[in-house]
Write a protein that holds these residues in place. Sequence first.
Motif, PDB file in Angstrom:
ATOM      1  N   UNK A 272      -7.167 -22.228 -12.236  1.00 28.81           N
ATOM      2  CA  UNK A 272      -7.551 -22.579 -11.043  1.00 28.81           C
ATOM      3  C   UNK A 272      -6.657 -23.758  -9.722  1.00 28.81           C
ATOM      4  N   UNK A 273      -8.141 -24.461 -10.170  1.00 29.76           N
ATOM      5  CA  UNK A 273      -8.063 -25.806  -9.938  1.00 29.76           C
ATOM      6  C   UNK A 273      -6.025 -26.551 -10.374  1.00 29.76           C
ATOM      7  N   UNK A 274      -5.024 -26.300 -11.078  1.00 28.18           N
ATOM      8  CA  UNK A 274      -4.170 -26.437 -11.647  1.00 28.18           C
ATOM      9  C   UNK A 274      -3.309 -26.017 -11.176  1.00 28.18           C
ATOM     10  N   UNK A 275      -3.096 -24.123 -10.969  1.00 23.69           N
ATOM     11  CA  UNK A 275      -2.523 -23.890 -10.546  1.00 23.69           C
ATOM     12  C   UNK A 275      -2.460 -22.693  -9.909  1.00 23.69           C
ATOM     13  N   UNK A 276      -3.867 -22.718  -9.220  1.00 23.85           N
ATOM     14  CA  UNK A 276      -4.110 -21.579  -7.506  1.00 23.85           C
ATOM     15  C   UNK A 276      -4.759 -22.582  -6.483  1.00 23.85           C
ATOM     16  N   UNK A 277      -4.197 -23.431  -6.624  1.00 18.39           N
ATOM     17  CA  UNK A 277      -4.209 -24.439  -5.454  1.00 18.39           C
ATOM     18  C   UNK A 277      -5.887 -24.672  -4.613  1.00 18.39           C
ATOM     19  N   UNK A 278      -7.080 -23.760  -6.176  1.00 14.90           N
ATOM     20  CA  UNK A 278      -7.934 -24.815  -5.864  1.00 14.90           C
ATOM     21  C   UNK A 278      -8.898 -23.974  -5.467  1.00 14.90           C
ATOM     22  N   UNK A 279      -9.607 -24.410  -3.346  1.00 20.56           N
ATOM     23  CA  UNK A 279     -10.596 -24.057  -2.606  1.00 20.56           C
ATOM     24  C   UNK A 279      -9.590 -24.114  -1.929  1.00 20.56           C
ATOM     25  N   UNK A 305     -17.351 -21.558   2.517  1.00 23.52           N
ATOM     26  CA  UNK A 305     -16.087 -20.251   2.641  1.00 23.52           C
ATOM     27  C   UNK A 305     -15.403 -20.909   0.928  1.00 23.52           C
ATOM     28  N   UNK A 306     -15.381 -22.767   1.050  1.00 25.46           N
ATOM     29  CA  UNK A 306     -14.473 -23.133  -0.070  1.00 25.46           C
ATOM     30  C   UNK A 306     -14.485 -22.763  -1.159  1.00 25.46           C
ATOM     31  N   UNK A 307     -15.990 -22.630  -1.465  1.00 24.35           N
ATOM     32  CA  UNK A 307     -16.623 -22.770  -3.063  1.00 24.35           C
ATOM     33  C   UNK A 307     -16.704 -21.161  -3.087  1.00 24.35           C
ATOM     34  N   UNK A 308     -15.918 -19.989  -2.052  1.00 19.30           N
ATOM     35  CA  UNK A 308     -16.317 -18.515  -2.219  1.00 19.30           C
ATOM     36  C   UNK A 308     -14.596 -18.519  -3.082  1.00 19.30           C
ATOM     37  N   UNK A 309     -13.851 -19.181  -2.074  1.00 21.89           N
ATOM     38  CA  UNK A 309     -12.799 -19.071  -3.196  1.00 21.89           C
ATOM     39  C   UNK A 309     -12.146 -19.297  -4.186  1.00 21.89           C
ATOM     40  N   UNK A 313     -11.171 -16.809  -6.824  1.00 20.47           N
ATOM     41  CA  UNK A 313     -10.002 -17.393  -8.065  1.00 20.47           C
ATOM     42  C   UNK A 313     -10.411 -17.455  -9.965  1.00 20.47           C
ATOM     43  N   UNK A 314     -11.648 -17.837  -9.504  1.00 20.31           N
ATOM     44  CA  UNK A 314     -11.988 -17.870 -11.659  1.00 20.31           C
ATOM     45  C   UNK A 314     -11.912 -16.820 -11.816  1.00 20.31           C
ATOM     46  N   UNK A 315     -13.004 -16.454 -11.290  1.00 19.74           N
ATOM     47  CA  UNK A 315     -13.865 -15.025 -11.700  1.00 19.74           C
ATOM     48  C   UNK A 315     -12.577 -13.565 -11.923  1.00 19.74           C
ATOM     49  N   UNK A 316     -11.228 -13.904 -11.474  1.00 19.55           N
ATOM     50  CA  UNK A 316     -10.757 -12.996 -11.519  1.00 19.55           C
ATOM     51  C   UNK A 316     -10.129 -13.170 -12.565  1.00 19.55           C
ATOM     52  N   UNK A 317      -9.747 -14.601 -12.742  1.00 14.72           N
ATOM     53  CA  UNK A 317      -9.406 -14.881 -14.538  1.00 14.72           C
ATOM     54  C   UNK A 317     -10.015 -14.653 -15.232  1.00 14.72           C
ATOM     55  N   UNK A 318     -11.473 -14.961 -15.428  1.00 11.82           N
ATOM     56  CA  UNK A 318     -12.471 -14.662 -16.250  1.00 11.82           C
ATOM     57  C   UNK A 318     -12.612 -13.045 -16.501  1.00 11.82           C
ATOM     58  N   UNK A 319     -12.030 -11.813 -15.403  1.00 11.13           N
ATOM     59  CA  UNK A 319     -11.787 -10.675 -15.415  1.00 11.13           C
ATOM     60  C   UNK A 319     -10.936 -10.270 -16.541  1.00 11.13           C
ATOM     61  N   UNK A 320     -10.154 -11.162 -16.494  1.00 10.25           N
ATOM     62  CA  UNK A 320      -8.095 -11.034 -17.406  1.00 10.25           C
ATOM     63  C   UNK A 320      -8.747 -11.206 -18.687  1.00 10.25           C
ATOM     64  N   UNK A 321      -9.422 -12.219 -18.802  1.00 18.01           N
ATOM     65  CA  UNK A 321      -9.944 -12.765 -20.626  1.00 18.01           C
ATOM     66  C   UNK A 321     -10.911 -12.062 -21.071  1.00 18.01           C
ATOM     67  N   UNK A 322     -12.121 -11.336 -20.461  1.00 17.62           N
ATOM     68  CA  UNK A 322     -12.133 -10.300 -20.828  1.00 17.62           C
ATOM     69  C   UNK A 322     -11.839  -9.088 -20.656  1.00 17.62           C
ATOM     70  N   UNK A 323     -10.621  -8.717 -20.175  1.00 17.40           N
ATOM     71  CA  UNK A 323     -10.297  -7.523 -20.739  1.00 17.40           C
ATOM     72  C   UNK A 323      -9.358  -7.683 -21.828  1.00 17.40           C
ATOM     73  N   UNK A 324      -8.927  -9.064 -21.608  1.00 16.53           N
ATOM     74  CA  UNK A 324      -8.320  -8.707 -23.274  1.00 16.53           C
ATOM     75  C   UNK A 324      -8.405  -9.010 -24.068  1.00 16.53           C
ATOM     76  N   UNK A 325     -10.165  -9.800 -24.391  1.00 17.67           N
ATOM     77  CA  UNK A 325     -10.706  -9.677 -25.403  1.00 17.67           C
ATOM     78  C   UNK A 325     -10.707  -7.764 -25.710  1.00 17.67           C
TER      79      UNK A 325
END
Length: 363
Positions: A272-279, A305-309, A313-325
């Motif tokens: 999220x920080x490196x590629x999706x603009x963080x907050x 609001x920034x913390x929620x954003x 984004x973080x939990x979106x990639x967590x969903x991808x990782x869990x689905x991949x597993x």
Amino acid sequence: MIIDTPEVQDINSFYRFESLQEIYGIVWMLVPILTLVVGITIGVLVIVWLEREISAGIQQRIGPEYAGPFGILQALADGTKLLLKENLLPSRGDSPLFSIGPSMAVISILLSYSVIPFSYRLVLADLNVGVFLWIAISSIAPIGLLMSGYGSNNKYSFLGGLRAAAQSISYEIPLTLCVLSISLLSNSSSTVDIIEAQSKYGFWGWNLWRQPIGFLVFLIASLAECERLPFDLPEAEEELVAGYQTEYSGIKFGLFYVTSYLNLLVSSLFVTILYLGGWNLSIPYIDFPPLFEINNAGGIFRTTVALFITLAKTFFFLFISITTRWTLPRLRMDQLLNLGWKFLLPISLGNLLLTTSSQLLSL
């Protein structure tokens, strides 16, 4: 020499005031650290619950549903059970290495959270070398796994520790090269500066669009660093009897379990920080700045609001990782090493050279 009693009382009250100020300063220094630890712990419990629910949905079965509403207390119940279980030690193993290994793995991952900016003002330490400090600290975790395998005095555990070290070395280099490319684009290695550099051009300024190859390499390498399927060779149950965790029980086994989810969470945060603009959430044709100026005095609304954003984004990639597993099969060890050394390393090195060339041409 005669000293007046009021003067003595003033001196004593002054020293008491100074000591109270020191205690107050120490307490306020520990509050952010404790808040971060509590937040990380809650995040791990949420991830465990999500993984069980998502895996149940993919396999068309019922997930946890009895411990609390919708089974949200199941992870807490499992953690309590591990705390109460007997802590066994191998009779002929190396007890110091056996005990230090899990602690080293957990502490190294926890220290990585100190440089993560969760929001505009929510960062524990904004360092000039923040991303490389994360890489350096996370490289200590495989040493703890190797110590655990060696201290168990079990050939399967030792083989699992060797696999963990080999896998970490193979994928740490491409991951570092991707991070170096981002640092060159942002002209800084600070996590806050990298987010601010992406915010200049809004949604189209995200490094995802400028570094699509690096994004894919980073995502694959981070999954391998977390030892998630299809890269969970160090603890392949069918081959190694759970690898370096074979001889562990109780809270020490629980530390390894927590380490894997802590590493997964920190990897998703860095994506999220490196590629999706963080907050930042600058969507084209939608003007958000007036909304964030509601509470300029304290900045509470903007920070929330920034913390929620960031978490969304973080939990979106967590969903991808869990689905991949729960979707892809496990690789063989030779396939895993070939992917790291023969494909990801040349691709990440070429991406770094292209990034360097473009930065030099833009000067």
